[in-house]
Design a protein around this motif. Structure first.
Motif, PDB file in Angstrom:
ATOM      1  N   SER A  51       0.819  -1.211   0.000  1.00  0.00           N
ATOM      2  CA  SER A  51       0.000   0.000   0.000  1.00  0.00           C
ATOM      3  C   SER A  51       0.854   1.264   0.000  1.00  0.00           C
ATOM      4  CB  SER A  51      -0.925   0.004   1.228  1.00  0.00           C
ATOM      5  OG  SER A  51      -0.169  -0.004   2.431  1.00  0.00           O
ATOM      6  N   LYS A  52       2.143   1.139   0.350  1.00  0.00           N
ATOM      7  CA  LYS A  52       3.019   2.310   0.302  1.00  0.00           C
ATOM      8  C   LYS A  52       3.144   2.853  -1.115  1.00  0.00           C
ATOM      9  CE  LYS A  52       6.839   2.548   2.534  1.00  0.00           C
ATOM     10  NZ  LYS A  52       8.210   2.225   3.009  1.00  0.00           N
ATOM     11  N   HIS A  66       0.745   3.250  -3.153  1.00  0.00           N
ATOM     12  CA  HIS A  66      -0.507   3.898  -3.563  1.00  0.00           C
ATOM     13  C   HIS A  66      -0.711   5.186  -2.777  1.00  0.00           C
ATOM     14  CE1 HIS A  66      -5.106   4.133  -3.324  1.00  0.00           C
ATOM     15  NE2 HIS A  66      -4.756   4.531  -4.535  1.00  0.00           N
ATOM     16  N   SER A  67      -0.939   6.266  -3.487  1.00  0.00           N
ATOM     17  CA  SER A  67      -1.191   7.559  -2.859  1.00  0.00           C
ATOM     18  C   SER A  67      -2.360   8.226  -3.556  1.00  0.00           C
ATOM     19  CB  SER A  67       0.055   8.450  -2.956  1.00  0.00           C
ATOM     20  OG  SER A  67      -0.252   9.782  -2.613  1.00  0.00           O
ATOM     21  N   LEU A  68      -3.417   8.500  -2.794  1.00  0.00           N
ATOM     22  CA  LEU A  68      -4.572   9.190  -3.382  1.00  0.00           C
ATOM     23  C   LEU A  68      -4.181  10.571  -3.891  1.00  0.00           C
ATOM     24  CD1 LEU A  68      -7.410   8.273  -0.834  1.00  0.00           C
ATOM     25  CD2 LEU A  68      -7.075   7.364  -3.129  1.00  0.00           C
ATOM     26  N   GLN A  69      -3.237  11.206  -3.211  1.00  0.00           N
ATOM     27  CA  GLN A  69      -2.813  12.540  -3.619  1.00  0.00           C
ATOM     28  C   GLN A  69      -2.074  12.507  -4.949  1.00  0.00           C
ATOM     29  OE1 GLN A  69      -0.779  13.112   0.195  1.00  0.00           O
ATOM     30  NE2 GLN A  69      -1.999  14.959   0.495  1.00  0.00           N
ATOM     31  N   GLU A  83      -4.155  -2.883  -0.361  1.00  0.00           N
ATOM     32  CA  GLU A  83      -4.567  -1.579   0.140  1.00  0.00           C
ATOM     33  C   GLU A  83      -5.735  -1.712   1.110  1.00  0.00           C
ATOM     34  OE1 GLU A  83      -4.098   1.171   1.309  1.00  0.00           O
ATOM     35  OE2 GLU A  83      -3.621   2.403  -0.436  1.00  0.00           O
ATOM     36  N   MET A 143      -9.220   3.185   1.339  1.00  0.00           N
ATOM     37  CA  MET A 143      -8.461   3.965   0.372  1.00  0.00           C
ATOM     38  C   MET A 143      -8.808   3.604  -1.064  1.00  0.00           C
ATOM     39  SD  MET A 143      -6.608   5.844   2.403  1.00  0.00           S
ATOM     40  CE  MET A 143      -5.190   6.490   1.521  1.00  0.00           C
ATOM     41  N   THR A 147      -3.645  14.254   4.282  1.00  0.00           N
ATOM     42  CA  THR A 147      -2.582  13.399   3.751  1.00  0.00           C
ATOM     43  C   THR A 147      -3.012  11.933   3.795  1.00  0.00           C
ATOM     44  OG1 THR A 147      -1.576  13.162   5.936  1.00  0.00           O
ATOM     45  CG2 THR A 147      -0.816  15.005   4.550  1.00  0.00           C
ATOM     46  N   ASP A 148      -2.262  11.104   3.062  1.00  0.00           N
ATOM     47  CA  ASP A 148      -2.562   9.670   3.046  1.00  0.00           C
ATOM     48  C   ASP A 148      -2.458   9.064   4.445  1.00  0.00           C
ATOM     49  OD1 ASP A 148      -2.999   9.346   0.218  1.00  0.00           O
ATOM     50  OD2 ASP A 148      -0.845   9.592  -0.065  1.00  0.00           O
ATOM     51  N   GLN A 179      -5.494   9.800   6.554  1.00  0.00           N
ATOM     52  CA  GLN A 179      -6.653   9.004   6.157  1.00  0.00           C
ATOM     53  C   GLN A 179      -6.557   7.573   6.689  1.00  0.00           C
ATOM     54  OE1 GLN A 179      -8.223   9.600   2.149  1.00  0.00           O
ATOM     55  NE2 GLN A 179      -6.625  11.130   1.779  1.00  0.00           N
ATOM     56  N   ARG A 180      -5.355   7.027   6.661  1.00  0.00           N
ATOM     57  CA  ARG A 180      -5.173   5.658   7.156  1.00  0.00           C
ATOM     58  C   ARG A 180      -5.373   5.596   8.680  1.00  0.00           C
ATOM     59  NH1 ARG A 180      -2.926   2.960   2.793  1.00  0.00           N
ATOM     60  NH2 ARG A 180      -1.851   4.319   1.302  1.00  0.00           N
TER      61      ARG A 180
END
Length: 625
Positions: free
Chosen positions: A492-493, A495-498, A514, A518, A540-541, A544-545
Motif C-alpha cells: 500500500s506504500k 498507492h497515494s490518493l494525492q 490496500e 483507500m 494526507t494519506d 486518512q489511514r
C-alpha cells in the motif's frame, strides 16, 4: 499409547522436509522415476535403507529420506539412528533437522546422555521457529523421561510459547507440560510463577489444582476466575470442555471508554486524525462515556486518572515510547486495553491487545499469494534503509518456512541507484556486455535486443509511491520481450490518493494491497467517506489511514474477546478483514487492486495458508543439487 505416538510421529516425520539449503526445484529433469519404482518395491524401512546404500547422488538421498520416514512410522529407532548417520555425511542435507531426528532416535532407545549432547550442540543454530520449538520439546522430553520434571518444565514452557506464537502444532506438548507441572510441589511451582503471561497462566492453573484439589466447588470457581484472567491460553485445551465459557464469547460491554492519544507535541497531527476516526465510530457504537487523555502526560497523571475513572476498556497509546513507560509502571495491567502499536516486551495480560498498520501484514499476504501461484523465484526491490531491511528480512524468514528456494534481493540507495540495481538483478547488464562483444567481433552494428534472466517469476516492490513510479516503467523496458511478462506487485506504500490525482499511467498492470478505505470501489460506508472528503479534502494519506485505524479500533472492541478465542473469525473493517491471533495482535487481510488503463480496479487474487516445510512430506518438496 500407540495412537498417541503415531500422531506425534506424523508431525515429526515432516521435519524431513525442513531445510535451509537452497537446491533447484524438483521437476521432470531432476526427479528420478526409477526411485519411485524402487520405493514401491520395498515393503519396509530396512529394505528401503538397503536400496539407498546401493545408489548414488540424488537417488540415494531421496531413498534415505523415505527410509527415515518409514523408520519413524515403524518405530525402528536403531535403524532411524543409522539412517541419520548416513544423511550426516551428505552436505546438502539440513543437518539441524537431521540431528533433531537423531536425538529423537537416541531418546527412544534410552540413550539420553547422547541425545542431550546432540541437542546441546544445536543451541545457537536454531533460526527457524519449527526447529526451536521441536528442539525445546525434545530436550524437555528427555528430562521428563528420566523423571526430572523440574528440569523439563522450563523447556516445555519455551516450546509451548514458541508453538503458540508461530502456530506450530506439536501433539501432546501441552499435555506433557501439564503432567510434569502436576509432579511439582507448590513451593517449586511458586518459583516458576514469573516470566511471560503464558508461563504464569500454566503455573497458576497448577497451583489452583494443588490448593483446591479437595473441593470441586472451590476448584471450579478458581478455574472460572483463571479463564477470565487468561482468555485464549493454550492450557484451556486440556481443561474439561463441559463448560464452554459462554460468557467469554459474549460481546464485551463497555460503559466507560478511555482513549489515550498524542494531543500535544510533534505527533499531535497524528492524534487529531485518530481522534476524528474514534469519534466517527462512537456515533455508531453504544458507549455511555468516552474520555480522551493526552498520552504524553506523565505516567503518574495517567495512572491517577485511570484510577479515578475506572474504565471498562482503554484504547491506546499510539507511540511505542508511551506504551513502554505505562508497561513499566503496570498502569494498565488490570484494564482491558487495545494498544495502537506493537510492543517489544512480554505481553503483560491476556486482556491486552495490539493493533498496528504493520507493513508485515501486507508482506505476508503477498508471500502467501506467491506460494499459492506456485512462484519459485521472487525478486524483491526495497530501499536500503532500516524499514526496507526489516521487511526484506521478514519476507526471507517467512519464505524459508515454506520454500527451499531463495528470493533475489535488490536494495537501492536512492533514485539514481535504481537502474543499476534492477539491471544487475535481471542480468540485463550482462546481456548488453555480450551484445557489445559481438559487435566488436564483427566490427559493425548487429541487430540485437537485450535479454533479461528467465528464472525470475514475480517482482515485489517495497518502495513508496514516488519510488514505485520510477521502478515500474524501468522494469517494463528491461524485461525481455522474449520472456513472459513478469507480474509486478507492491504494498500500500506504492498507492497515494494525492499523487494518483495526476499520475497513474506509469503503473499500468501493477498489483497492490490496500485498505478498503483507500479504494473507492471497495468502500461500503459511502456516506462516511463523503463526509470525510467534505470535512478534510486535503488530508494526507497517513491521516486518512489513521482515521480508518481508529474507527476500526472502536468498532472491534465489542467482538475482540470473541475474535481472540475463535481463530478464523474476522471483522470487516475500514483497514481490512481483521482477526486476533493467539498473541493478542490484530492481523489484517487487505484488498487487492490493480492499475489498469489509468484506473484502479479491484481484483480477487488466489491465496491460501501455505503448509510449512516441516509439515510437507519429503517426496513433495525434495529438491536435489
Amino acid at each position: 499409547m500407540r495412537l498417541k505416538l503415531v500422531s506425534l510421529l506424523i508431525i515429526l516425520s515432516g521435519l524431513s522436509a525442513c531445510s535451509t539449503t537452497e537446491k533447484p526445484t524438483k521437476n521432470s529433469d531432476n526427479y528420478s522415476s526409477s526411485v519411485n519404482a524402487l520405493e514401491n518395491s520395498a515393503n519396509s524401512a530396512q529394505s528401503i535403507y538397503q536400496l539407498a546404500k546401493n545408489r548414488q547422488g540424488a537417488d540415494k538421498i531421496q531413498l534415505l529420506y523415505s527410509a527415515r520416514d518409514a523408520a519413524v512410522s515403524e518405530q525402528s529407532w536403531q535403524l532411524l539412528e543409522l539412517v541419520c548417520a548416513e544423511l550426516e555425511l551428505t552436505p546438502s542435507v539440513d543437518q539441524i533437522q537431521n540431528n533433531l531426528y537423531l536425538a529423537y532416535a537416541l531418546k527412544q532407545q534410552n540413550k539420553n546422555d547422547k541425545a542431550l549432547v546432540i541437542l546441546q550442540a544445536l543451541d545457537g543454530q536454531l533460526k527457524q521457529p519449527e526447529h526451536f520449538a521441536w528442539h525445546q520439546f525434545l530436550t524437555a522430553s528427555v528430562y521428563a523421561s528420566q523423571n526430572f520434571a523440574k528440569r523439563a518444565v522450563p523447556y516445555f514452557f519455551a516450546a509451548t510459547e514458541s508453538a503458540t506464537k508461530n502456530n506450530i502444532d506439536i501433539p501432546q506438548l501441552n499435555q506433557q507440560l501439564w503432567d510434569n507441572l502436576n509432579k511439582l510441589s507448590s513451593y517449586a511451582l511458586e518459583r516458576f510463577n514469573r516470566g511471560s503471561v503464558i508461563q504464569q497462566g500454566w503455573v497458576n492453573l497448577a497451583l489452583y489444582h494443588h490448593v483446591y484439589g479437595g473441593s470441586s466447588v472451590e476448584l471450579d470457581q478458581a478455574i472460572n476466575n483463571w479463564r477470565r484472567r487468561y482468555p485464549g491460553h493454550p492450557a484451556s485445551n486440556i481443561l474439561a470442555k463441559k463448560n464452554e465459557l459462554v460468557a467469554d464469547l459474549a460481546p464485551v460491554t463497555i460503559n466507560r471508554l478511555v482513549v489515550l492519544l498524542p494531543q500535544s507535541g510533534a505527533n499531535k497531527r497524528l492524534g487529531d486524525a485518530l481522534k476524528a476516526g474514534a469519534l466517527a465510530a462512537l456515533d455508531q457504537h453504544v458507549i455511555d462515556e468516552t474520555i480522551f487523555i493526552d498520552e504524553n502526560n506523565s505516567v503518574q497523571e495517567i495512572s491517577e486518572q485511570l484510577s479515578t475513572l475506572k474504565p471498562d476498556f482503554v484504547i491506546g497509546p499510539l507511540l511505542k515510547t508511551n506504551i513502554d513507560k505505562l508497561a513499566e509502571a503496570n498502569a494498565l495491567l488490570d484494564i482491558p486495553t487495545l494498544h495502537l502499536n506493537t510492543f517489544e516486551g512480554e505481553r503483560l495480560s491476556l486482556q491486552h491487545y495490539f493493533f498496528a498498520l504493520s507493513p508485515e501484514h501486507e508482506v505476508q499476504q503477498a508471500l502467501e499469494h506467491f506460494l499459492a501461484q506456485g512462484y519459485q523465484k521472487p525478486m524483491l526491490l526495497a530501499p536500503n534503509n532500516a524499514n526496507g531491511q526489516r521487511l526484506v528480512d521478514y519476507f526471507n524468514l517467512q519464505w524459508q518456512r515454506y520454500s527451499e528456494t531463495k528470493p533475489q534481493i535488490g536494495f537501492y540507495n536512492n533514485n539514481k541507484d535504481m537502474p543499476d540495481t534492477i539491471t544487475s538483478l535481471l542480468e540485463v547488464d550482462q546481456s548488453k556486455q555480450r551484445i557489445t562483444a559481438v559487435q566488436a567481433l564483427f566490427k559493425q552494428q548487429v541487430e540485437s535486443e537485450t535479454r533479461s534472466r528467465s528464472d525470475i517469476d514475480t517482482i515485489y516492490i517495497l518502495g513508496d509511491a514516488i519510488e514505485t513510479r520510477l521502478i515500474k516503467p524501468f522494469l517494463d523496458v528491461n524485461v525481455s520481450t522474449f520472456a513472459e511478462r513478469i507480474p509486478v506487485y507492491a504494498s500500500s506504500k506504492s498507492h497515494s490518493l494525492q499523487i494518483d490525482r495526476t499520475d497513474k499511467g506509469d503503473l499500468d498492470g501493477l498489483y497492490f494491497t490496500e485498505l478498503p478505505w483507500m479504494l473507492d470501489s471497495q468502500i461500503k460506508q459511502h456516506n462516511l467517506r463523503q463526509q470525510y472528503d467534505t470535512l478534510w479534502p486535503e488530508h494526507t494519506d497517513i491521516s486518512q489511514r489513521l482515521f480508518a485505524m481508529a474507527y476500526d479500533a472502536v468498532m472491534i472492541l465489542r467482538d475482540i474477546r470473541q475474535l481472540s478465542l475463535t481463530p478464523g473469525n474476522q471483522f470487516n473493517g475500514l483497514t481490512g478483514k481483521l482477526s486476533v491471533n493467539s498473541s493478542g495482535y490484530i492481523e489484517r487481510t487487505l484488498d487487492w487492486a490493480q492499475y489498469s488503463n489509468r484506473r484502479i480496479k479491484p481484483v480477487q487474487l488466489k491465496t491460501q495458508r501455505p503448509v510449512p516445510l516441516f509439515m510437507q512430506s519429503a517426496s513433495d518438496i525434495l529438491t536435489i543439487n
